[in-house]
Design an enzyme around this catalytic site. Structure first.
Site, short mmCIF file in Angstrom:
data_model
loop_
_atom_site.label_atom_id
_atom_site.label_comp_id
_atom_site.label_asym_id
_atom_site.label_seq_id
_atom_site.Cartn_x
_atom_site.Cartn_y
_atom_site.Cartn_z
N GLU A 28 0.82 -1.22 0.00
CA GLU A 28 0.00 0.00 0.00
C GLU A 28 0.85 1.27 0.00
O GLU A 28 0.74 2.10 0.91
CB GLU A 28 -0.89 0.02 1.25
CG GLU A 28 -1.81 -1.17 1.39
CD GLU A 28 -2.54 -1.17 2.74
OE1 GLU A 28 -2.18 -0.40 3.66
OE2 GLU A 28 -3.48 -1.97 2.88
N CYS A 75 -2.91 33.24 10.19
CA CYS A 75 -2.67 33.89 11.49
C CYS A 75 -2.32 32.86 12.56
O CYS A 75 -3.11 32.61 13.49
CB CYS A 75 -3.90 34.70 11.88
SG CYS A 75 -4.23 35.95 10.66
#
Ligand SMILES: Cc1ncc(COP(=O)(O)O)c(C=O)c1O
Length: 425
Positions: free
Chosen positions: A280, A348
């Protein structure tokens, strides 16, 4: 630093395959994800042939979470890959890319009844089961649909540490993932008498970005031992992903897929047990194919630090903020790297940085940069935080450029919110 394959400077400009990156930035705007199709194909072939050379029968089930753009899924499907999915959404995308259900496995500790129902309807190869509760829910839902012989792999927690950042370590004794050896024994016994469910394999995935294969081999060795103890005929072992990439571009990169495949062949020889494999890989197939292009907005100094404020932020590429991941940053226009910058985004948060330290030519506002190694866990982890629209994605193949995802608009920030807009915007 060595540039990733399929990236190079030509006449002072950075290219990806046959395309100049600053031209793509001009045409499609920034921030922009750009991927090399050839890099993905090359990585896929390297992985596939490593197992072939080692004489192993391995099916690649691409870990969709690494990059779930359907054009990339389709490309990998056409190369022969199946899919490892961890949500109904990923299953939907894999099926939309025409990945055959017999090559889809479904992992994850928190599958909902609705997701299980969907995967049952799709007749996927196997659920990679992570708890007794989940197994019982699958049995229950499968009975309701009148299904028999539903494929199950039991995900083993092999108590092997993958090293690296603890957020991406999944095989340790106290991890939320997988089942203990004792639980696997117990559930395997239960499955022997179930007409509804069929134990197909054992699954193990111990972590990500491993730059050596020893921990994966140790996990495989333990799982082979466990498979032997369980007895019966398992159809395969699913050994997960986790093979790392060379983000920093150090020369003489070892061939990790080769080391993994030959190590597994050796385990099979030593134990006298051989299984077909599912593998995988996610990151290995796509990470180095991608760059995030960004433009310098402002330069500023604060204390000892010289900042380059760019138009890409942690919402576009989360890995540095989340894991302290280091991505090389290079200038789109070639030059002598003589100045160190901290590359930060507009979000921010003080954690909003893309590079703690990048050695670059002296920058000016408007300069274009490429954050390299951004093909995996880049866009797929992007968010709308700070109400920022997510970037566009472009796939390059030789001289061909395909826009594979439009940039989100301002309206895309609003469209799912149930509101009548009565202001002019
Ligand atoms: C079950 C499973 N398989 C495969 C992968 C892919 O890992 P990588 O991208 O490191 O190859 C992951 C990643 O988290 C995973 O959870």
């Amino acid at each position: 630093m060595q540039l990733p394959e399929f990236f190079e400077y030509r006449d002072g400009q950075l290219y990806i395959e046959g395309c100049e990156l600053s031209e793509l930035a001009r045409e499609y705007g920034t921030p922009l994800y750009v991927y090399s199709a050839s890099a993905i194909k090359t990585a896929y072939e390297r992985y596939r042939t490593a197992f072939e050379r080692a004489g192993l029968d391995a099916t690649i089930c691409y870990a969709v979470k690494a990059n779930s753009n359907i054009h990339i899924l389709r490309m990998l499907h056409e190369l022969g890959a199946g899919a490892d999915v961890v949500s109904g959404g990923e299953l939907y995308l894999a099926r939309a890319a025409r990945v055959t259900p017999e090559k889809i496995v479904f992992a994850g500790v928190g599958k909902t009844a609705a997701e299980i129902d969907y995967a049952l309807r799709e007749n996927i190869l196997a659920f990679n089961v992570e708890s007794a509760g989940e197994l019982h829910l699958i049995k229950n839902r499968a009975s309701k649909q009148g299904k028999t012989g539903v494929g199950i792999s039991l995900r083993v927690r092999p108590e092997v540490s993958a090293g690296g950042h603890h957020y991406i370590t999944t095989g340790a004794a106290d991890s939320k993932f997988g089942l203990s050896f004792a639980e696997v024994h117990e559930l395997a016994r239960e499955l022997k008498n179930s007409p509804t469910l069929k134990l197909r394999g054992l699954h193990v995935h111990i972590g990500s970005q491993m730059r050596g294969v020893t921990p994966i081999l140790e996990a495989v060795r333990r799982v082979v031992g466990l498979a032997t103890e369980i007895g019966g005929e398992l159809e395969y072992l699913d050994i997960g992903g986790g093979v790392g990439v060379n983000y920093a571009g150090e020369p003489d990169e070892p061939n990790l897929p080769d080391a993994l495949a030959s190590g597994i062949a050796k385990i099979f020889r030593e134990t006298g047990r051989t299984y077909p494999l599912l593998v995988e890989p996610g990151r290995y197939l796509v990470a180095m194919s991608g760059a995030l292009l960004t433009e310098v907005l402002y330069l500023k100094e604060s204390g000892e630090t010289r900042f380059a404020v760019v138009d890409a932020g942690m919402n576009d590429l989360l890995r540095p903020a989340l894991y302290g991941a280091v991505h090389p940053v290079v200038s789109l226009a070639e030059g002598v790297s003589n100045t160190a910058y901290k590359i930060v985004g507009p979000v921010c948060e003080s954690g909003d940085f893309l590079s703690e330290r990048a050695e670059l030519p002296t920058l000016e506002a408007g300069a274009g940069l490429a954050i390299l190694g951004a093909g995996a866990y880049g866009f797929s982890m992007a968010s709308n935080y700070n109400s920022r629209s997510r970037p566009a994605e472009v796939l390059v193949n030789g001289n061909n450029v395909t826009l594979i995802r439009r940039r989100e608009t301002l309206y895309s920030l609003l469209k799912e919110q149930l509101v009548n807009i009565d202001v002019e915007i």
